[in-house]
Design a protein around this motif. Sequence first.
Motif, PDB file in Angstrom:
ATOM      1  N   MET A  71    -124.335   9.482  20.469  1.00 56.96           N
ATOM      2  CA  MET A  71    -124.354   8.026  20.639  1.00 56.96           C
ATOM      3  C   MET A  71    -125.433   7.335  19.803  1.00 56.96           C
ATOM      4  O   MET A  71    -125.629   6.124  19.936  1.00 56.96           O
ATOM      5  N   VAL A  72    -126.120   8.055  18.956  1.00 56.56           N
ATOM      6  CA  VAL A  72    -127.145   7.447  18.113  1.00 56.56           C
ATOM      7  C   VAL A  72    -126.859   7.717  16.642  1.00 56.56           C
ATOM      8  O   VAL A  72    -126.919   6.821  15.806  1.00 56.56           O
ATOM      9  N   ASN A  73    -126.557   8.974  16.331  1.00 58.33           N
ATOM     10  CA  ASN A  73    -126.248   9.343  14.945  1.00 58.33           C
ATOM     11  C   ASN A  73    -124.740   9.258  14.747  1.00 58.33           C
ATOM     12  O   ASN A  73    -123.980   9.965  15.418  1.00 58.33           O
ATOM     13  N   GLU A 261    -116.571   6.910  29.102  1.00 58.19           N
ATOM     14  CA  GLU A 261    -117.585   7.849  29.578  1.00 58.19           C
ATOM     15  C   GLU A 261    -117.827   8.846  28.468  1.00 58.19           C
ATOM     16  O   GLU A 261    -116.879   9.305  27.811  1.00 58.19           O
ATOM     17  N   PHE A 262    -119.070   9.213  28.241  1.00 56.75           N
ATOM     18  CA  PHE A 262    -119.375  10.246  27.259  1.00 56.75           C
ATOM     19  C   PHE A 262    -120.550  11.067  27.765  1.00 56.75           C
ATOM     20  O   PHE A 262    -121.605  10.509  28.073  1.00 56.75           O
ATOM     21  N   ASN A 263    -120.337  12.375  27.882  1.00 55.76           N
ATOM     22  CA  ASN A 263    -121.422  13.296  28.222  1.00 55.76           C
ATOM     23  C   ASN A 263    -122.183  12.826  29.462  1.00 55.76           C
ATOM     24  O   ASN A 263    -123.415  12.806  29.479  1.00 55.76           O
ATOM     25  N   GLY A 264    -121.401  12.425  30.489  1.00 51.87           N
ATOM     26  CA  GLY A 264    -121.995  12.096  31.780  1.00 51.87           C
ATOM     27  C   GLY A 264    -122.566  10.699  31.914  1.00 51.87           C
ATOM     28  O   GLY A 264    -123.137  10.359  32.958  1.00 51.87           O
ATOM     29  N   ARG A 265    -122.435   9.879  30.885  1.00 53.83           N
ATOM     30  CA  ARG A 265    -122.966   8.516  30.987  1.00 53.83           C
ATOM     31  C   ARG A 265    -121.863   7.496  30.680  1.00 53.83           C
ATOM     32  O   ARG A 265    -120.871   7.834  30.035  1.00 53.83           O
ATOM     33  N   SER A 266    -122.079   6.254  31.098  1.00 57.65           N
ATOM     34  CA  SER A 266    -121.062   5.200  30.975  1.00 57.65           C
ATOM     35  C   SER A 266    -121.465   4.191  29.902  1.00 57.65           C
ATOM     36  O   SER A 266    -122.640   3.826  29.805  1.00 57.65           O
ATOM     37  N   TYR A 267    -120.457   3.748  29.144  1.00 57.26           N
ATOM     38  CA  TYR A 267    -120.725   2.861  28.004  1.00 57.26           C
ATOM     39  C   TYR A 267    -119.664   1.775  27.910  1.00 57.26           C
ATOM     40  O   TYR A 267    -118.530   1.950  28.357  1.00 57.26           O
ATOM     41  N   ARG A 309    -129.425   4.962  24.353  1.00 57.01           N
ATOM     42  CA  ARG A 309    -130.400   6.009  24.018  1.00 57.01           C
ATOM     43  C   ARG A 309    -129.638   7.282  23.668  1.00 57.01           C
ATOM     44  O   ARG A 309    -128.436   7.400  23.960  1.00 57.01           O
ATOM     45  N   ALA A 310    -130.359   8.236  23.092  1.00 61.24           N
ATOM     46  CA  ALA A 310    -129.712   9.476  22.650  1.00 61.24           C
ATOM     47  C   ALA A 310    -129.124  10.227  23.834  1.00 61.24           C
ATOM     48  O   ALA A 310    -129.746  10.333  24.888  1.00 61.24           O
ATOM     49  N   ASN A 311    -127.918  10.736  23.660  1.00 61.91           N
ATOM     50  CA  ASN A 311    -127.211  11.494  24.691  1.00 61.91           C
ATOM     51  C   ASN A 311    -126.531  12.685  24.025  1.00 61.91           C
ATOM     52  O   ASN A 311    -125.315  12.720  23.880  1.00 61.91           O
TER      53      ASN A 311
END
Length: 318
Positions: A71-73, A261-267, A309-311
């Motif tokens: 989610m950052v790079n 949802e990506f890698n356990g987090r919501s966006y 933030r980075a995930n």
Amino acid sequence: MLKNLFAAALLCGAGVVQAATNPLFAPLYTADPAVLVDGGRVYLFTGRDEALPEGKDYVMHDWHVFSSCDMVNWKDEGVPIKARDFAWAKGRAWASDIVKRDGKYWFYSTVEHATVPGFAIGVAVSDSPTGPFVDARGSALVTNDMTTQTDIAWDDIDPAIFIDDDGQAYLYWGNTVMKYAKLKANMTELDGPITAVPVKDFVEASYLHKRKGVYYLSYSQHFPEETAYMTGPSPTGPWTPRGVVMAKNLKTKTIHQAFFEFNGRSYVAYHNAELPGGGEFRRSVAMEEFSYRADGTIPFIRQTKAGPRANPSAACKR
Ligand code: FUB
């Protein structure tokens, strides 16, 4: 500084990975985000705004795809399909959506029809999330003459595709009037009638997602647009309005969200026009992380410059 590095990297060609903050993907202007998470990687499809600074309308010829493991790079994966790849289309690569079924990737998109006046929805397919995608029907899935609720030429835009846990696929779309239809398992044919959904103040950008058994139907309302949503117990409602979750933009009247949802987090992905030189027809995709409230409702989400933030995803395959 990071943004400048990212811009330089993109100018050097597709495939370069660089870190970026909101809004993303300078020097490209991008709009109408659609998201697929696959193989531990997030794929972000966008339209591309090519209008000049003094432009008075959208200039959009193709879509772009970017991917990230954290989610950052973000890696520029290039152009997976162009509007004119639909031989029956005049052009105008407006909003799209993407889904995976049975190992294939299905891309639904708005284009202007060459012979049936108005906008239409096409479907394309690929063996890879980064394309190339090819027209899966050789004709439009939805044309303007198939819907009669309004007289406008742009009421059949903004496809949103959702496959429920039982395998049933639903296509939501519309401008001014929200509509949905079921899709056959082949993903290329409607399965039953087109149904209008009465939504107060609806403009466009309907988007259906599901979390913990609850269906969330989000959309743009009013003009300039703000993002609102409803919840329901099924993919077709009945819907309970839940209010506004993102405020209107300052430099463009559209906003076009996609929740994921990506890698356990919501966006949520959306667009604004906050890149230098941005404007009504020179928009930029951005993203925010958020947490659902304990009761499952979505909080009001503020746009930030920092973005997520980075995930880092351990499952990321490429
Ligand atoms: O990008 C062209 C149109 O503007 C999209 O189809 C709408 O959702 C709005 O963002």
